[in-house]
Design an enzyme around this catalytic site. Sequence first.
Site, mmCIF file in Angstrom:
data_model
loop_
_atom_site.group_PDB
_atom_site.id
_atom_site.type_symbol
_atom_site.label_atom_id
_atom_site.label_comp_id
_atom_site.label_asym_id
_atom_site.label_seq_id
_atom_site.Cartn_x
_atom_site.Cartn_y
_atom_site.Cartn_z
ATOM 1 N N ARG A 202 0.716 -1.099 -0.027
ATOM 2 C CA ARG A 202 0.030 -0.073 -0.094
ATOM 3 C C ARG A 202 0.830 1.373 0.080
ATOM 4 O O ARG A 202 0.444 2.213 0.801
ATOM 5 C CB ARG A 202 -0.989 -0.205 1.302
ATOM 6 C CG ARG A 202 -2.060 -1.088 1.200
ATOM 7 C CD ARG A 202 -2.844 -0.739 0.065
ATOM 8 N NE ARG A 202 -4.163 -1.583 0.189
ATOM 9 C CZ ARG A 202 -4.009 -2.960 -0.069
ATOM 10 N NH1 ARG A 202 -2.935 -3.449 -0.589
ATOM 11 N NH2 ARG A 202 -5.141 -3.818 0.132
ATOM 12 N N SER A 276 -10.455 -0.504 3.231
ATOM 13 C CA SER A 276 -9.717 -0.629 4.792
ATOM 14 C C SER A 276 -9.369 0.565 5.104
ATOM 15 O O SER A 276 -8.787 1.478 4.459
ATOM 16 C CB SER A 276 -8.484 -1.656 4.353
ATOM 17 O OG SER A 276 -8.969 -2.794 3.900
ATOM 18 N N GLU A 371 -4.910 3.321 6.663
ATOM 19 C CA GLU A 371 -4.279 3.077 5.386
ATOM 20 C C GLU A 371 -5.024 4.293 4.501
ATOM 21 O O GLU A 371 -4.614 4.519 3.514
ATOM 22 C CB GLU A 371 -4.831 1.837 4.787
ATOM 23 C CG GLU A 371 -4.305 1.269 3.779
ATOM 24 C CD GLU A 371 -5.350 1.187 2.529
ATOM 25 O OE1 GLU A 371 -4.945 1.330 1.472
ATOM 26 O OE2 GLU A 371 -6.583 1.011 2.533
HETATM 27 N N1 EPU Z 1 -10.335 -11.062 9.885
HETATM 28 C C1 EPU Z 1 -10.947 -11.210 11.076
HETATM 29 N N2 EPU Z 1 -11.980 -10.148 11.216
HETATM 30 C C2 EPU Z 1 -12.083 -9.386 10.529
HETATM 31 C C3 EPU Z 1 -11.361 -9.168 9.480
HETATM 32 C C4 EPU Z 1 -10.632 -9.938 9.138
HETATM 33 O O1 EPU Z 1 -10.603 -11.980 11.925
HETATM 34 O O2 EPU Z 1 -13.149 -8.418 10.788
HETATM 35 C C5 EPU Z 1 -9.363 -12.019 9.370
HETATM 36 C C6 EPU Z 1 -9.858 -13.058 8.459
HETATM 37 O O3 EPU Z 1 -10.492 -13.946 9.096
HETATM 38 C C7 EPU Z 1 -8.535 -13.465 7.826
HETATM 39 C C8 EPU Z 1 -7.503 -12.217 7.717
HETATM 40 O O4 EPU Z 1 -8.073 -11.434 9.138
HETATM 41 O O5 EPU Z 1 -7.776 -14.584 8.461
HETATM 42 C C9 EPU Z 1 -7.664 -11.353 6.488
HETATM 43 O O6 EPU Z 1 -8.844 -11.145 6.239
HETATM 44 P P1 EPU Z 1 -9.010 -10.441 4.593
HETATM 45 O O7 EPU Z 1 -8.740 -11.568 3.773
HETATM 46 O O8 EPU Z 1 -10.552 -9.828 4.775
HETATM 47 O O9 EPU Z 1 -8.084 -9.361 4.364
HETATM 48 P P2 EPU Z 1 -7.400 -8.140 5.104
HETATM 49 O O10 EPU Z 1 -6.017 -8.376 5.410
HETATM 50 O O11 EPU Z 1 -8.541 -7.769 6.159
HETATM 51 C C10 EPU Z 1 -6.911 -6.826 3.000
HETATM 52 C C11 EPU Z 1 -6.748 -5.860 2.233
HETATM 53 C C12 EPU Z 1 -8.048 -5.412 1.618
HETATM 54 C C13 EPU Z 1 -8.497 -6.569 0.576
HETATM 55 C C14 EPU Z 1 -8.299 -7.841 1.252
HETATM 56 C C15 EPU Z 1 -8.284 -9.187 0.573
HETATM 57 C C16 EPU Z 1 -5.393 -4.449 3.559
HETATM 58 C C17 EPU Z 1 -5.097 -2.835 4.494
HETATM 59 N N3 EPU Z 1 -6.572 -4.754 3.295
HETATM 60 O O12 EPU Z 1 -7.693 -6.859 3.992
HETATM 61 O O13 EPU Z 1 -7.897 -4.328 0.912
HETATM 62 O O14 EPU Z 1 -9.787 -6.682 -0.085
HETATM 63 O O15 EPU Z 1 -6.982 -7.981 2.143
HETATM 64 O O16 EPU Z 1 -7.239 -9.343 -0.178
HETATM 65 O O17 EPU Z 1 -4.456 -4.774 3.137
HETATM 66 C C18 EPU Z 1 -8.493 -2.021 0.898
HETATM 67 O O18 EPU Z 1 -7.309 -1.786 0.844
HETATM 68 O O19 EPU Z 1 -9.375 -1.013 0.932
HETATM 69 C C19 EPU Z 1 -9.062 -3.399 0.735
HETATM 70 C C20 EPU Z 1 -10.123 -3.535 1.189
#
Ligand code: EPU
Length: 375
Positions: A202, A276, A371
Amino acid sequence: MSYFCRKKLNFEKIFLMERQQTTSNRQQALSNKALSEYNTMGFEVTSKYFYEIKSLREINRLIEDEVLKGEKTLILGGGSNILFSDEYFDGTIIYSNLKGIIVSPEDIEESEDFNSLDPDSVIVRCMAGEIWKDFVDFTISKNLYGLENLADIPGSVGASPVQNIGAYGVEVKDCIDCVYTIDLTNGNRVIFNNEDCHFGYRDSVFKKEENKKYFIFAVDFKLRRNAELKLEYGNVKEHLHKRNIDSPTLSDVANTIKAIRSEKLPEVGVVGSAGSFFQNPIIDIETFNELKERFPEMPSYPNDKGVKIPAGWLIEKAGWKGYRENHVGVWDKQALVLVHYGGGKPEEILNLMNKIQESVKEKFGIGIKPEVNIV
Ligand code: EPU
């Protein structure tokens, strides 16, 4: 800094793509422009001055006329990753609405760079004001591989390199060939090759304060006519399986990503959000080992800088998921997303952000950074 132009420019082609318009009129600034439709958080913000840019001529004219000199200037694309910290933006907004897409080699035959591409690669040049998700759909309709996992991300094409958007195991840096910019301080055109962009998680060179003078007007993407689909992230495979798809096509993957996103993220234009809100923190291995003992179920993704921990998990475990306070809250299906239900003020989100940061720090000892771009 040593950014230089490697490529032979084909700006004439870009000019051809511009909307026809008269050259005689001076660009008029709109004063006290309401910005609620220009920030997906949906806050009622106004800016002192506002220019909508639909052609390179218009941006050149602003530079020649020195209208930007001495003014705080903000380049705005889709407004999907921005939080105005105040209800009044005391400066000039340049809203980039440049449109056009060209695909090599159909449209661009004469450029040496394009001719030296391997036969499987295709360069797609896209103007900055195109809507990202429409652009991704366009590449899929042309059967070009590379951006399918980035389907349905809100925002504009010009914003995509700034924060190196990423989702489901892909980052846009994987497909960016170069970024075309104009230096707003002198009108010079500067091209950033992929390496010049210093892409990180990012992050890119364009996020640095001293580089905010670069107005991104087009991006070249290097896509492929054939490639392996990336299905390893999270529950992508599981979703495909549920739909009885064993050998997915490009559009199967994009549709699956869209379905997963719509389950987890608020719909843009319905509930205010900026995707995010926080970055996933990267912690060192010792800190990780200590935390893992205390929280064995903590998800983690090791990388070359340490171990990435999902901030959504930290925020959920700190008890914030689904929390609501007046007009703002934490999305109940993805704790990484802060939402604005309408009628609120930016300071409400900022207060909530501070409280969440403090409580995550207190519980886990980890600092989480926004972010979104706070301006
Ligand atoms: N998780 C939780 N609780 C939550 C959310 C997530 O426990 O409320 C856990 C999930 O169970 C999983 C892990 O966190 O084990 C990762 O969750 P997720 O796959 O939803 O991805 P993220 O790391 O929360 C990132 C990006 C998103 C992108 C997703 C999917 C960042 C800051 N965010 O989120 O990007 O869509 O991966 O690849 O890196 C954005 O940048 O605006 C965005 C939405």
